[in-house]
Design an enzyme around this catalytic site. Structure first.
Site, PDB file in Angstrom:
ATOM      1  N   GLY A 190     -12.265  -4.239   0.971  1.00 11.32           N
ATOM      2  CA  GLY A 190     -13.762  -3.966   1.388  1.00 11.32           C
ATOM      3  C   GLY A 190     -14.327  -3.074   0.626  1.00 11.32           C
ATOM      4  N   ARG A 202       0.852  -1.239   0.151  1.00 10.12           N
ATOM      5  CA  ARG A 202       0.058   0.011   0.002  1.00 10.12           C
ATOM      6  C   ARG A 202       0.836   1.314   0.004  1.00 10.12           C
ATOM      7  NH1 ARG A 202      -4.851  -2.031   4.050  1.00 10.12           N
ATOM      8  NH2 ARG A 202      -6.196  -2.761   2.060  1.00 10.12           N
ATOM      9  N   LYS A 261     -15.338 -15.808   6.768  1.00 10.27           N
ATOM     10  CA  LYS A 261     -16.696 -15.797   6.880  1.00 10.27           C
ATOM     11  C   LYS A 261     -17.661 -15.414   5.557  1.00 10.27           C
ATOM     12  CE  LYS A 261     -15.941 -14.163  11.846  1.00 10.27           C
ATOM     13  NZ  LYS A 261     -16.282 -12.772  12.668  1.00 10.27           N
ATOM     14  N   GLY A 308      -6.819  -6.741   0.351  1.00 10.60           N
ATOM     15  CA  GLY A 308      -6.606  -7.398   1.513  1.00 10.60           C
ATOM     16  C   GLY A 308      -5.746  -8.654   1.639  1.00 10.60           C
TER      17      GLY A 308
END
Length: 404
Positions: free
Chosen positions: A383, A39, A206, A359
């Site tokens: 995200g 990043r 998840k 991510g």
């Protein structure tokens, strides 16, 4: 998207002018050591262009999730050091965000100089649910750069309605940075006029983190591959026992709905056929490959197995467009990194337009030593990418559009 961009700002002239840049410098740390500087490197081009053009560059960013007050664990000091190394010039770190240190450093900034403000999330107003609080902080950030401009270049945060992302765009003339524009251009290729077959690979822990994006993608993709911890909820929804594997029992009805919707729409939904079942969650746990439909009661799946790796690679072989978000297993443990590596290598070999959705997926590519130029694009915003593909509005982008 109709917004003013970095080239527009440079065309207006920035010599001697303050420019506040919102970057995404939220890097993973091991103590004070950056373990993946992707990043920081992604933020560099915009900062360098402005500095080279003689702007007084003031960078704001966050790191981690401090609780609205200073926390030494989340200082941006390691980032300032790495940014200085990459830029080839000192990047001074302010000791605060909008306090005396920030005011002194910005006031004394030379043309072409760069200052990094301390973690914006050390101020509770950044993430406040109260728009008045956020606007107050945005005004204070604006006051640091009198007569200046704002460049939004932190794609990883444009899905957040936060002071340094959203409100500050109403305080200063606002422009989209090169990174934000590049990310949006790539995402449009995943939603408009897609080259088919269009295959999406989703992993991670998840199902609940990806409910919206799965629902939306089922209306758009030809093939959906599910790995990682979320695969076990899908396997359970099909009636299989998953032992001690990660399971979101409260999502079973939702997942059954996804399975039915995929069948109804003719979307090929591919699940692991075997997994590496371990005795415990640890790097050196005893493990073996077992059928995904026969996971022992006392074991937990920590990666897709060898047959699943071959299956997933074969399902990617004819793709023209691929979006991948989420590892296939606990890639941080060498023994359970093979599934993630197999998917990544299949994408490197592919002739498709391949996008790694930020991510953990982006971190895995670098940790596994795979060539970054083997992919069409590696996103900096997991995200934000998912919310865009879910069809949600991105407040940081909307703020830029509203200025035009």
């Amino acid at each position: 998207m109709s917004v003013k961009n970095l080239d527009d700002l440079l065309g207006e002239g920035v010599q001697g002018r303050y420019v506040l840049v919102r970057s995404d410098l939220n890097v993973p740390l091991d103590g004070d050591r950056i373990t993946d500087d992707g990043r920081v490197r992604a933020a560099l081009p915009t900062i360098k262009k402005l500095a080279d053009a003689g702007a007084k560059v003031v960078v704001t960013a966050h790191l981690g999730r401090p609780k609205g007050e200073p926390d030494p664990k989340y200082t941006l000091a390691p980032v300032a050091k790495r940014l200085s190394e990459l830029l080839g010039a000192e990047v001074a770190l302010a000791g605060d965000l909008v306090g005396e240190s920030a005011k002194a450093l910005t006031a004394g900034l030379a043309d072409g100089g760069v200052v990094l403000l301390e973690n914006v999330r050390f101020d509770a107003r950044e993430t406040s649910k109260d728009a008045a609080d956020r606007s107050e902080l945005a005004a204070e950030l604006g006051a640091l750069v009198p007569g200046g401009a704002f460049v939004s270049d932190g794609f990883g945060v444009v899905h957040r309605k936060q002071a340094s992302v959203y409100e500050v765009a109403s305080v200063l003339p606002a422009y989209a940075g090169g990174l934000v524009l590049a990310e949006l251009d790539v995402l449009k290729k995943l939603t408009d006029d897609v080259q088919r077959p269009y295959v999406v690979v989703l992993g991670g822990a998840k199902v609940s983190d990806k409910l919206g994006v799965i629902a939306n993608l089922l209306t758009k993709v030809d093939r959906l591959l599910i790995g990682g911890g979320m695969a076990y909820t899908f396997l359970k929804a099909q009636g299989h026992e998953v032992g001690q594997s990660l399971l979101q029992a409260d999502q079973l009805d939702q997942v059954k709905g996804f399975l039915a919707e995929a069948e109804k729409r003719g979307v090929e939904l591919v699940l692991p056929v075997d997994v590496l079942a371990a005795t415990e969650f640890s790097a050196d746990a005893e493990h073996e490959a077992v059928d995904a439909t026969a996971i022992p009661a006392d074991r937990q799946g920590l990666d897709i197995g060898p047959r699943s790796r071959e299956l997933f690679a074969s399902k990617l072989a004819d793709a023209k467009t691929v979006f991948w978000n989420g590892p296939m297993g606990v890639f941080e443990f060498e023994a359970f990194s093979g599934g993630t590596r197999a998917v990544a290598e299949a994408l490197v070999k592919s002739d498709a337009f391949t996008v790694v959705g930020g991510g953990d997926s982006a971190a895995a590519v670098r940790q596994l030593g795979l060539p970054e130029d083997g992919f069409s694009h590696i996103s900096t915003g997991g995200g934000a990418s998912l919310e865009y593909l879910e069809g949600k509005e991105l407040p940081g982008v909307t703020a830029l559009e509203e200025k035009n």
